[in-house]
Motif scaffolding. Structure first.
Motif, PDB file in Angstrom:
ATOM      1  N   PRO A  61       0.794  -1.246   0.000  1.00 24.71           N
ATOM      2  CA  PRO A  61       0.000   0.000   0.000  1.00 24.71           C
ATOM      3  C   PRO A  61       0.822   1.289   0.000  1.00 24.71           C
ATOM      4  O   PRO A  61       0.430   2.269  -0.645  1.00 24.71           O
ATOM      5  CB  PRO A  61      -0.839  -0.110   1.280  1.00 24.71           C
ATOM      6  N   ASP A  62       1.964   1.313   0.695  1.00 25.61           N
ATOM      7  CA  ASP A  62       2.756   2.562   0.701  1.00 25.61           C
ATOM      8  C   ASP A  62       3.252   2.895  -0.699  1.00 25.61           C
ATOM      9  O   ASP A  62       3.381   4.074  -1.057  1.00 25.61           O
ATOM     10  CB  ASP A  62       3.926   2.456   1.696  1.00 25.61           C
ATOM     11  N   ALA A  63       3.509   1.870  -1.492  1.00 30.25           N
ATOM     12  CA  ALA A  63       4.018   2.079  -2.858  1.00 30.25           C
ATOM     13  C   ALA A  63       2.891   2.411  -3.839  1.00 30.25           C
ATOM     14  O   ALA A  63       3.042   3.311  -4.674  1.00 30.25           O
ATOM     15  CB  ALA A  63       4.794   0.852  -3.324  1.00 30.25           C
ATOM     16  N   THR A  64       1.740   1.728  -3.732  1.00 32.97           N
ATOM     17  CA  THR A  64       0.631   2.082  -4.637  1.00 32.97           C
ATOM     18  C   THR A  64       0.159   3.506  -4.331  1.00 32.97           C
ATOM     19  O   THR A  64      -0.195   4.255  -5.239  1.00 32.97           O
ATOM     20  CB  THR A  64      -0.561   1.091  -4.544  1.00 32.97           C
ATOM     21  N   ALA A  65       0.203   3.914  -3.042  1.00 33.30           N
ATOM     22  CA  ALA A  65      -0.220   5.270  -2.664  1.00 33.30           C
ATOM     23  C   ALA A  65       0.653   6.332  -3.321  1.00 33.30           C
ATOM     24  O   ALA A  65       0.180   7.419  -3.641  1.00 33.30           O
ATOM     25  CB  ALA A  65      -0.177   5.428  -1.144  1.00 33.30           C
ATOM     26  N   ASN A  99       2.067   5.959  -6.228  1.00 31.14           N
ATOM     27  CA  ASN A  99       2.009   5.780  -7.684  1.00 31.14           C
ATOM     28  C   ASN A  99       3.293   5.154  -8.244  1.00 31.14           C
ATOM     29  O   ASN A  99       3.772   5.536  -9.311  1.00 31.14           O
ATOM     30  CB  ASN A  99       1.753   7.140  -8.350  1.00 31.14           C
ATOM     31  N   LEU A 100       3.832   4.148  -7.513  1.00 31.82           N
ATOM     32  CA  LEU A 100       5.129   3.565  -7.887  1.00 31.82           C
ATOM     33  C   LEU A 100       5.012   2.226  -8.607  1.00 31.82           C
ATOM     34  O   LEU A 100       6.024   1.581  -8.875  1.00 31.82           O
ATOM     35  CB  LEU A 100       5.985   3.390  -6.627  1.00 31.82           C
ATOM     36  N   THR A 101       3.783   1.795  -8.951  1.00 33.44           N
ATOM     37  CA  THR A 101       3.629   0.474  -9.571  1.00 33.44           C
ATOM     38  C   THR A 101       4.468   0.346 -10.849  1.00 33.44           C
ATOM     39  O   THR A 101       5.202  -0.631 -11.023  1.00 33.44           O
ATOM     40  CB  THR A 101       2.131   0.191  -9.869  1.00 33.44           C
ATOM     41  N   LEU A 106      15.140  -2.280  -4.506  1.00 35.69           N
ATOM     42  CA  LEU A 106      13.828  -1.607  -4.494  1.00 35.69           C
ATOM     43  C   LEU A 106      13.585  -0.930  -3.151  1.00 35.69           C
ATOM     44  O   LEU A 106      13.066   0.186  -3.093  1.00 35.69           O
ATOM     45  CB  LEU A 106      12.711  -2.628  -4.768  1.00 35.69           C
ATOM     46  N   ARG A 107      13.953  -1.614  -2.052  1.00 41.46           N
ATOM     47  CA  ARG A 107      13.679  -1.037  -0.736  1.00 41.46           C
ATOM     48  C   ARG A 107      14.580   0.164  -0.449  1.00 41.46           C
ATOM     49  O   ARG A 107      14.153   1.115   0.192  1.00 41.46           O
ATOM     50  CB  ARG A 107      13.771  -2.110   0.337  1.00 41.46           C
ATOM     51  N   LYS A 108      15.832   0.134  -0.936  1.00 42.67           N
ATOM     52  CA  LYS A 108      16.690   1.311  -0.775  1.00 42.67           C
ATOM     53  C   LYS A 108      16.074   2.515  -1.499  1.00 42.67           C
ATOM     54  O   LYS A 108      16.065   3.628  -0.999  1.00 42.67           O
ATOM     55  CB  LYS A 108      18.092   1.007  -1.325  1.00 42.67           C
ATOM     56  N   ARG A 109      15.571   2.253  -2.715  1.00 38.77           N
ATOM     57  CA  ARG A 109      15.013   3.346  -3.520  1.00 38.77           C
ATOM     58  C   ARG A 109      13.678   3.853  -3.005  1.00 38.77           C
ATOM     59  O   ARG A 109      13.427   5.057  -3.037  1.00 38.77           O
ATOM     60  CB  ARG A 109      14.794   2.868  -4.964  1.00 38.77           C
ATOM     61  N   PHE A 110      12.807   2.927  -2.589  1.00 43.17           N
ATOM     62  CA  PHE A 110      11.406   3.308  -2.381  1.00 43.17           C
ATOM     63  C   PHE A 110      10.880   3.170  -0.953  1.00 43.17           C
ATOM     64  O   PHE A 110       9.918   3.858  -0.603  1.00 43.17           O
ATOM     65  CB  PHE A 110      10.501   2.474  -3.298  1.00 43.17           C
ATOM     66  N   ALA A 111      11.453   2.278  -0.133  1.00 46.80           N
ATOM     67  CA  ALA A 111      10.846   2.008   1.179  1.00 46.80           C
ATOM     68  C   ALA A 111      11.014   3.188   2.123  1.00 46.80           C
ATOM     69  O   ALA A 111      12.012   3.903   2.069  1.00 46.80           O
ATOM     70  CB  ALA A 111      11.447   0.741   1.785  1.00 46.80           C
ATOM     71  N   GLU A 112      10.011   3.352   2.996  1.00 51.03           N
ATOM     72  CA  GLU A 112      10.024   4.472   3.951  1.00 51.03           C
ATOM     73  C   GLU A 112      10.473   4.014   5.331  1.00 51.03           C
ATOM     74  O   GLU A 112      11.019   4.799   6.095  1.00 51.03           O
ATOM     75  CB  GLU A 112       8.610   5.062   4.035  1.00 51.03           C
ATOM     76  N   SER A 113      10.213   2.770   5.668  1.00 50.37           N
ATOM     77  CA  SER A 113      10.561   2.210   6.985  1.00 50.37           C
ATOM     78  C   SER A 113      10.415   0.696   6.892  1.00 50.37           C
ATOM     79  O   SER A 113       9.985   0.171   5.864  1.00 50.37           O
ATOM     80  CB  SER A 113       9.622   2.769   8.043  1.00 50.37           C
ATOM     81  N   LYS A 114      10.722   0.030   8.017  1.00 49.76           N
ATOM     82  CA  LYS A 114      10.575  -1.430   8.074  1.00 49.76           C
ATOM     83  C   LYS A 114       9.130  -1.858   7.815  1.00 49.76           C
ATOM     84  O   LYS A 114       8.871  -2.868   7.161  1.00 49.76           O
ATOM     85  CB  LYS A 114      10.967  -1.889   9.486  1.00 49.76           C
ATOM     86  N   GLY A 115       8.193  -1.107   8.340  1.00 46.51           N
ATOM     87  CA  GLY A 115       6.775  -1.442   8.176  1.00 46.51           C
ATOM     88  C   GLY A 115       6.226  -1.029   6.814  1.00 46.51           C
ATOM     89  O   GLY A 115       5.378  -1.708   6.252  1.00 46.51           O
ATOM     90  N   GLN A 116       6.724   0.099   6.317  1.00 46.72           N
ATOM     91  CA  GLN A 116       6.269   0.623   5.016  1.00 46.72           C
ATOM     92  C   GLN A 116       7.413   0.379   4.032  1.00 46.72           C
ATOM     93  O   GLN A 116       8.155   1.303   3.684  1.00 46.72           O
ATOM     94  CB  GLN A 116       5.983   2.131   5.101  1.00 46.72           C
ATOM     95  N   ASN A 117       7.567  -0.895   3.660  1.00 50.52           N
ATOM     96  CA  ASN A 117       8.775  -1.228   2.889  1.00 50.52           C
ATOM     97  C   ASN A 117       8.488  -1.648   1.438  1.00 50.52           C
ATOM     98  O   ASN A 117       9.287  -2.337   0.810  1.00 50.52           O
ATOM     99  CB  ASN A 117       9.656  -2.222   3.648  1.00 50.52           C
ATOM    100  N   VAL A 163       7.568  -3.502  -0.895  1.00 45.43           N
ATOM    101  CA  VAL A 163       7.443  -4.749  -1.658  1.00 45.43           C
ATOM    102  C   VAL A 163       7.538  -5.977  -0.753  1.00 45.43           C
ATOM    103  O   VAL A 163       8.131  -5.921   0.326  1.00 45.43           O
ATOM    104  CB  VAL A 163       8.522  -4.861  -2.769  1.00 45.43           C
ATOM    105  N   HIS A 164       6.966  -7.056  -1.226  1.00 48.66           N
ATOM    106  CA  HIS A 164       7.114  -8.382  -0.610  1.00 48.66           C
ATOM    107  C   HIS A 164       7.562  -9.356  -1.680  1.00 48.66           C
ATOM    108  O   HIS A 164       7.145  -9.243  -2.837  1.00 48.66           O
ATOM    109  CB  HIS A 164       5.770  -8.876  -0.042  1.00 48.66           C
ATOM    110  N   GLY A 165       8.367 -10.329  -1.292  1.00 46.77           N
ATOM    111  CA  GLY A 165       8.712 -11.437  -2.187  1.00 46.77           C
ATOM    112  C   GLY A 165       8.831 -12.714  -1.382  1.00 46.77           C
ATOM    113  O   GLY A 165       9.308 -12.690  -0.238  1.00 46.77           O
TER     114      GLY A 165
END
Ligand code: RTP
Ligand code: MG
Length: 140
Positions: free
Chosen positions: A12-16, A18-20, A103-114, A116-118
Motif C-alpha cells: 500500500p505505501d508504494a501504490t499510494a 504511484n510507484l507500480t 527496491l527497498r533502498k530506492r522506495f521504502a520508507e521504513s521497516k513497516g512501510q517497505n 514490496v514483498h517477495g
C-alpha cells in the motif's frame, strides 16, 4: 538453469505513491517476467492468513493494518532463480540496511512501510501463489 516462479506484492505505501510502474520496470529490467498481476484490496482475514507465520510477533497487528490500508498489486514473477533473484532485487527488510540499487533502498520508507514483498522459499512461493491466484490467471 532453473526457471522458477515467485510471489510478489507491491504494498500500500508504494501504490499510494504511484510507484507500480517504476517498480515493474525494475522487475523487468532484472530479467523477471510478470506472468500474473492484479490490483486488489485485502480483507483483514486475508492478511492474517497470508502472514500467519508472523502471528506471534509484536508487529503482527501493525502488519495486518498496513497491508489492508489500501490497494496492493499482487504478482507472479517468473525467471531464472526467481525466488532468490527477486529477494536480492528487493533488498533488506529495513531500508536503512538495504543495499544501493535495491527496491527497498530506492522506495521504502521504513521497516513497516517497505514497498514490496517477495516469497522467501520455494514452499512459500507455492503457498502464496495458490492463496492469491487461480492457475488460469497465470499466463507464462
Ligand atoms: P516480506 O515478507 O514482506 O517480503 O519481508 P521480509 O521477508 O523481508 O520480512 P519478514 O520478516 O517476513 O516480515 C514481514 C513484514 O513484516 C513487516 N515487519 N515489520 N516493525 C517491525 O519490526 C517489522 N518487522 C517486520 C515488514 O513490512 C516485513 O516486510
Ligand atoms: Mg517474509
Amino acid at each position: 538453469m532453473t526457471i522458477e516462479r515467485t510471489f510478489s506484492i507491491i504494498k500500500p505505501d508504494a501504490t499510494a505513491r504511484n510507484l507500480t510502474g517504476a517498480i515493474n520496470t525494475l522487475i523487468e529490467n532484472a530479467g523477471l517476467r510478470i506472468v500474473a498481476q492484479k490490483r486488489v484490496r485485502w480483507t483483514k482475514t486475508q492478511a492474517r492468513e497470508f502472514y500467519a507465520e508472523h502471528k506471534a510477533r509484536p508487529f503482527f497487528a501493525e502488519l495486518v493494518e498496513t497491508m489492508t490500508s489500501g490497494p496492493i498489486v499482487v504478482q507472479v514473477l517468473e525467471g531464472e532463480d526467481a525466488i532468490a533473484s527477486y529477494r536480492a532485487l528487493m533488498g533488506a527488510t529495513d531500508p536503512a540496511e538495504a543495499k544501493r540499487g535495491t527496491l527497498r533502498k530506492r522506495f521504502a520508507e521504513s521497516k513497516g512501510q517497505n514497498s514490496v514483498h517477495g516469497s522467501d522459499s520455494a514452499a512459500s512461493a507455492k503457498r502464496e501463489i495458490a492463496l492469491n491466484f487461480t492457475t488460469k490467471e497465470i499466463v507464462g
